[in-house]
Design a protein around this motif. Structure first.
Motif, PDB file in Angstrom:
ATOM      1  N   LYS A  32       0.836  -1.201   0.000  1.00  0.00           N
ATOM      2  CA  LYS A  32       0.000   0.000   0.000  1.00  0.00           C
ATOM      3  C   LYS A  32       0.871   1.252   0.000  1.00  0.00           C
ATOM      4  O   LYS A  32       0.572   2.220  -0.712  1.00  0.00           O
ATOM      5  N   CYS A  33       1.956   1.236   0.776  1.00  0.00           N
ATOM      6  CA  CYS A  33       2.846   2.397   0.817  1.00  0.00           C
ATOM      7  C   CYS A  33       3.518   2.615  -0.549  1.00  0.00           C
ATOM      8  O   CYS A  33       3.739   3.758  -0.966  1.00  0.00           O
ATOM      9  N   ILE A  34       3.864   1.519  -1.211  1.00  0.00           N
ATOM     10  CA  ILE A  34       4.433   1.637  -2.564  1.00  0.00           C
ATOM     11  C   ILE A  34       3.416   2.280  -3.504  1.00  0.00           C
ATOM     12  O   ILE A  34       3.743   3.167  -4.294  1.00  0.00           O
ATOM     13  N   GLN A  35       2.179   1.828  -3.391  1.00  0.00           N
ATOM     14  CA  GLN A  35       1.110   2.388  -4.230  1.00  0.00           C
ATOM     15  C   GLN A  35       0.944   3.879  -3.967  1.00  0.00           C
ATOM     16  O   GLN A  35       0.804   4.676  -4.911  1.00  0.00           O
ATOM     17  N   TYR A  36       0.962   4.264  -2.681  1.00  0.00           N
ATOM     18  CA  TYR A  36       0.843   5.677  -2.339  1.00  0.00           C
ATOM     19  C   TYR A  36       2.000   6.480  -2.932  1.00  0.00           C
ATOM     20  O   TYR A  36       1.801   7.577  -3.476  1.00  0.00           O
ATOM     21  N   MET A  37       3.233   5.937  -2.812  1.00  0.00           N
ATOM     22  CA  MET A  37       4.408   6.662  -3.288  1.00  0.00           C
ATOM     23  C   MET A  37       4.425   6.775  -4.808  1.00  0.00           C
ATOM     24  O   MET A  37       4.867   7.787  -5.364  1.00  0.00           O
ATOM     25  N   GLN A  38       3.962   5.738  -5.486  1.00  0.00           N
ATOM     26  CA  GLN A  38       3.902   5.811  -6.952  1.00  0.00           C
ATOM     27  C   GLN A  38       3.016   6.972  -7.396  1.00  0.00           C
ATOM     28  O   GLN A  38       3.360   7.725  -8.309  1.00  0.00           O
ATOM     29  N   ARG A  39       1.875   7.113  -6.738  1.00  0.00           N
ATOM     30  CA  ARG A  39       0.976   8.212  -7.087  1.00  0.00           C
ATOM     31  C   ARG A  39       1.572   9.556  -6.697  1.00  0.00           C
ATOM     32  O   ARG A  39       1.399  10.562  -7.402  1.00  0.00           O
ATOM     33  N   HIS A  40       2.283   9.569  -5.585  1.00  0.00           N
ATOM     34  CA  HIS A  40       2.841  10.835  -5.103  1.00  0.00           C
ATOM     35  C   HIS A  40       3.947  11.341  -6.021  1.00  0.00           C
ATOM     36  O   HIS A  40       3.938  12.513  -6.424  1.00  0.00           O
ATOM     37  N   ILE A  41       4.915  10.462  -6.369  1.00  0.00           N
ATOM     38  CA  ILE A  41       6.049  10.949  -7.164  1.00  0.00           C
ATOM     39  C   ILE A  41       5.652  11.213  -8.612  1.00  0.00           C
ATOM     40  O   ILE A  41       6.329  11.960  -9.319  1.00  0.00           O
ATOM     41  N   ASN A  42       4.551  10.606  -9.061  1.00  0.00           N
ATOM     42  CA  ASN A  42       4.047  10.917 -10.402  1.00  0.00           C
ATOM     43  C   ASN A  42       3.521  12.348 -10.476  1.00  0.00           C
ATOM     44  O   ASN A  42       3.586  12.994 -11.523  1.00  0.00           O
ATOM     45  N   SER A  43       2.993  12.836  -9.359  1.00  0.00           N
ATOM     46  CA  SER A  43       2.402  14.176  -9.341  1.00  0.00           C
ATOM     47  C   SER A  43       3.324  15.222  -8.729  1.00  0.00           C
ATOM     48  O   SER A  43       3.302  16.385  -9.135  1.00  0.00           O
ATOM     49  N   TYR A  44       4.094  14.819  -7.725  1.00  0.00           N
ATOM     50  CA  TYR A  44       4.938  15.788  -7.005  1.00  0.00           C
ATOM     51  C   TYR A  44       6.336  15.199  -6.810  1.00  0.00           C
ATOM     52  O   TYR A  44       6.699  14.809  -5.703  1.00  0.00           O
ATOM     53  N   TYR A  45       7.102  15.065  -7.888  1.00  0.00           N
ATOM     54  CA  TYR A  45       8.409  14.482  -7.654  1.00  0.00           C
ATOM     55  C   TYR A  45       9.354  15.569  -7.153  1.00  0.00           C
ATOM     56  O   TYR A  45       9.592  16.582  -7.790  1.00  0.00           O
ATOM     57  N   SER A  46       9.818  15.333  -5.933  1.00  0.00           N
ATOM     58  CA  SER A  46      10.792  16.221  -5.296  1.00  0.00           C
ATOM     59  C   SER A  46      11.689  15.356  -4.440  1.00  0.00           C
ATOM     60  O   SER A  46      11.228  14.403  -3.811  1.00  0.00           O
TER      61      SER A  46
END
Length: 739
Positions: A32-46
């Motif tokens: 689940k955390c991987i899924q969350y991070m995939q969505r996060h870095i796709n939109s806000y990669y920093s």
């Protein structure tokens, strides 16, 4: 808000960083955390330090690959420097993350997209390594909650996310402390990682999750409730359902033993027999111990439908109860449906002033919505309806008030339950009446006590009754704060009318009062509503004792009120206490006894202060409206208002004992302490003592009752009685005859 730490990871310093126990739950959390991070870095990669640290925690051993990949984008000198640091396997996760963060600072910005794509590939690789065919316990629990509370996919996703950040430190550090996903300011990140829009979030905030207290929302953040968090640990649907509701027990007191008319009982049963098109809500209310719960269980056991009782726990808040009701309806009300019993429903139904009374804010809209939900059958049980809103009250299909049992009803209860348990052979009618007088208990307690006495295997009458009384005594002590209950209105065991100096035919008066008592019970329309008796005469002549004797003879409770119970230094309180005394007696169908009534029926011609007249007016008004039996006692009848005196059906004068009365009361109260014959001279002396009252004999008895028998004698008693008479004579300026 308070968050619990229940994660199954452990931090190993000096090794590879965070390490998970290898089980399905931890794999699910990581995925689940991987899924969350995939969505996060796709939109806000920093590439800030918090993101790098969380990625390293997710990557586990694969984190070395990202370090080696970034090395290729560094110049020769930095490659050598950071290559040495990465080769040191004793770096913990935080140190490794710091090294990677420093390396990224040396990489040109134009290469960040390449690095970001590589990170996405590592995340996919990590996710594939965690996949298996076994379902985790958390997934099972989520599915159970979805069914129990009828949750949609967005509500389940939010619940799982809140569980993760409440139970594991690294996700909490990143998603809560860094991105602030659980706060208003971080809503955009929450929508992104859960792949839901802002409208879905707003709907969830007003959904079942919040209404039933599964998640808590304030002006700062959103959090999983502690109860929901605990329940998330257990994937078993049967266990979860037991937390919320349970089957109604089959062994209950028979329906006919409850003092509800057959007509009303049949009416309720007819409404509950079949699943309704709209909704059916029955309200049972009244003081604790009046049989509401027992009646509801007996009621539903007459129905050929599934019946459940909402479970209660130590934290019996309205949110917990609402969650339990929702769960019970969702799990049991399909098809032909079920009947739900909600006991101790005060904190749900009494919505007025709930914050000041219990520190809870109530959702009246939720309650009204539930009361109108089609196909629902619920029996609500509460002690008070004073703070139930009118809009809630009008939604009940039927309501029934349970009054405190009077003595006649308890006699019937004891007789019926003793007969049903086949122990009638142990009791006479008088013994059953004595039990009903001594124990103010409901049908359930009587039935339980009789059954436990049977289980004690007592074979004889005395041993069985003894076991029954022990059980009933323990219950009476329990509900009275571990204090032994003393019956202040118990008459003297040796009491009788013999020897008393009462003017008029008291037997005829008692017979008329008994007829009136039966008239009150049997007649629906009473032309004569009250019977008022005035007992007057010197102190100690037996006025209050006769009032208790009448109550015992009529099998009615006696409510005694003294001046200290009624008078008050505050304006208007005495009048309020007068009304309350009459209301209580009428409600309990008891005999109301007012001692020293002359102070409440003060002659208005002699009144100096306004409140003296207002108290008399209030008392007279209450007398006229009262439906029941009133007995007033006074030592000073001349002080009573004339209008008050004429309102009494009987005015009965009590006087000091005659000579033969002295002998009768001596034999009743004092002779049992010695049990040696009294000579004729001592009897003559006793008969010559004037101005004695039954209370004087009781005073002397109580003075010597604990003395050894050999230290007592008839002369001691007679002298003590003479002293009592002399004191009264001196006080009244009369000469004492006798010695």
């Amino acid at each position: 808000m308070k968050r619990s730490r229940r994660g199954r990871y452990m931090r190993k310093r000096g090794t590879s960083g965070f390490c998970f126990a290898n089980d399905n739950n931890d794999n699910f959390i990581l995925m689940k955390c991987i899924q969350y991070m995939q969505r996060h870095i796709n939109s806000y990669y920093s590439f800030d330090m918090e993101t790098i640290e969380f990625l390293c925690w997710i990557f586990g051993d694969l984190k070395m690959e990202i370090g080696e990949y970034i090395l290729d984008y560094l110049d020769g000198r930095n490659q050598e420097k950071y290559g040495v640091e990465l080769s040191e396997y004793n770096l913990d996760c935080i140190d490794f993350s710091r090294t990677v963060f420093d390396m990224l600072g040396k990489v040109k910005t134009k290469y960040y997209k390449d690095i970001n794509r590589y990170i996405e590939n590592i995340l996919k690789k990590r996710s594939l390594s965690l996949k298996n065919n076994d379902c985790s316990e958390i997934e099972k629990t989520s599915e159970n909650f979805k069914n129990i509370f009828d949750l949609n996919s967005s509500e389940i996703e939010l619940s799982i996310f809140l569980f993760i950040i409440n139970s594991y430190d690294p996700p909490e550090d990143f998603f809560s402390r860094h991105l602030k996903c659980d706060k208003y300011m971080g809503r955009k990140h929450l929508c992104n990682i859960l792949n839901i829009n802002m409208q879905d979030i707003n709907e969830i905030i007003s959904s079942t999750l919040v209404q039933n207290g599964l998640i808590e929302i304030d002006k700062y953040d959103v959090c999983l409730s502690d109860d929901f968090l605990c329940m998330f640990q257990n994937p078993s649907a049967p266990v979860l359902s037991k937390y919320f509701y349970k089957k109604v027990p089959k062994k209950t007191v028979q329906l006919q033993h409850h003092f509800v008319s057959n007509e009303r009982t049949e009416h309720i049963l007819s409404m509950l027999r079949e699943k309704p098109e709209f909704s059916t809500h029955i309200l049972l209310y009244g003081k604790p111990g009046t049989g509401k719960t027992s009646y509801s269980c007996s009621l539903v056991n007459k129905l050929n439908v599934s019946c459940y009782e909402i479970a209660q726990n130590s934290d019996n808040t309205s949110k917990n109860r609402r969650a339990a009701i929702t769960a019970a309806l969702n799990m049991s009300n399909s098809g032909e449906g079920s009947v739900i019993i909600v006991d101790e429903a005060d904190n749900i139904l009494n919505t007025r002033h709930s914050w000041f009374m219990r520190g809870e804010t109530q959702d009246k809209g939720y309650l009204n919505q539930l009361l109108e939900k089609p196909g629902v059958r619920i029996i609500w049980i509460c002690n008070s309806i004073d703070n139930i809103d009118d809009s809630v009250l009008r939604r009940f299909s039927f309501s029934l008030k349970f009054k405190q049992f009077n003595r006649k009803q308890r006699i019937r209860l004891f007789e019926n339950i003793i007969r049903d348990n086949r122990v009638k052979r142990y009791f006479t009618h008088d013994e059953i009446k004595d039990l009903a007088r001594r124990y103010n208990v409901n049908a359930g307690i009587i039935d339980l006590s009789v059954k436990k006495a049977l289980e004690s295997n007592k074979k004889t009458k005395n041993s069985f009754i003894g076991a029954l009384k022990i059980g009933l005594d323990s219950y009476m002590e329990l509900i009275n704060g571990s204090k032994k209950v003393c019956d202040a209105d118990m008459i003297e065991s040796a009491y009788s009318l013999d020897g008393m100096n009462i003017h008029g035919n008291i037997d005829t008066v008692i017979d008329q009062v008994e007829k009136f008592s039966n008239h009150l019970i049997d007649s629906q329309q009473c032309i004569v509503k009250n019977m008022n008796l005035l007992f007057y005469g010197p102190p100690g002549t037996g006025k209050s004792e006769l009032a208790r004797y009448i109550g015992n003879k009529l099998d009615r409770e006696v409510i005694s009120k003294r001046l200290s119970d009624i008078l008050s230094p505050f304006v208007g309180m005495a009048e309020k206490n007068i009304r309350s005394a009459f209301d209580e007696a009428e409600r309990e169908e008891a005999i109301l006894v007012i001692d020293e009534a002359d102070s409440l029926m003060f002659s208005r011609k002699k009144a100096i202060r306004s409140w003296e007249s207002s108290q008399t007016n209030e008392f007279l008004t209450a007398m006229e409206r009262f439906k029941g039996i009133l007995i007033c006692t006074t030592n000073m009848i001349k002080e009573i208002d004339n209008a008050s005196i004429r309102r009494f059906n009987f005015k009965i004068k009590f006087d000091c004992l005659k000579p033969e009365g002295n002998v009768i009361f001596y034999n009743k109260l004092l002779f049992p302490l010695i049990k040696t014959p009294i000579d004729a001279d001592m009897i003559k002396s006793l008969r010559r003592i004037e101005n004695l009252a039954p209370g004087d004999f009781k005073t002397v008895r109580d003075r010597f009752a604990f003395y050894p028998q050999e230290e007592l004698g008839h002369q001691v008693f007679v002298e003590a009685l003479a002293e009592e008479a002399e004191i009264k004579n001196n006080h009244n300026n009369k000469r004492c005859i006798g010695f």
